[in-house]
Structures are given as C-alpha cells and as structure tokens.
Write an enzyme that holds these catalytic residues in place. Sequence first.
Site: not given
Length: 89
Positions: A18, A36
């Site tokens: 990320r 997530n």
Amino acid sequence: MVRKHIIVEGRVQGVGFRYNAALIASKYKVTGYAKNLDNGSVELEAQGTPEAVDVFIMEIKKGTPFARVTALYQDDIDIKEKEKSFKTF
C-alpha cells in the site's frame, strides 16, 4: 478522467504494497486509496487521466521486492469530484 476499482491478490499485505502504491500514485498524480481486506487482498481506487491510471496499474502489478501480485481485477467506477490525494487505510 477515469476511476478504477481494483482488487489485488497475492502476497500484498504486510510487505509495503500500500505504501508503494501511494508512492506510485504520487508520481503519476493519481488520487484514490488503498486498503487491506480481511481475505488478504488489497482494494484500491485510482483516479486520474486514462494514461496515468494505466501506468499506475502496470506499476503496481510489478509489486515490490517483498510483495508478489498473483491476480489483479479492475472495473470502471464513477469519478469522485474534488478528490485531491491518494490515501492508505
């Protein structure tokens, strides 16, 4: 301007995926987010010029030295007006 909803599967949690996506988004002036999911995949939304979003997707497919993308699914979604940044959750 386009916006894509993206699901990335593979070894993509706990490996800087990320954070890397946010760096790539900044590089190409793409807005949106990465977060997530409970099943181990990562959900992203990416908005920008068609060219910038395409390059963003190609870059995130590469993963990182520790991340490995095994599948990527994408759909076109509605643009979010006035969005100014790419966030990670």
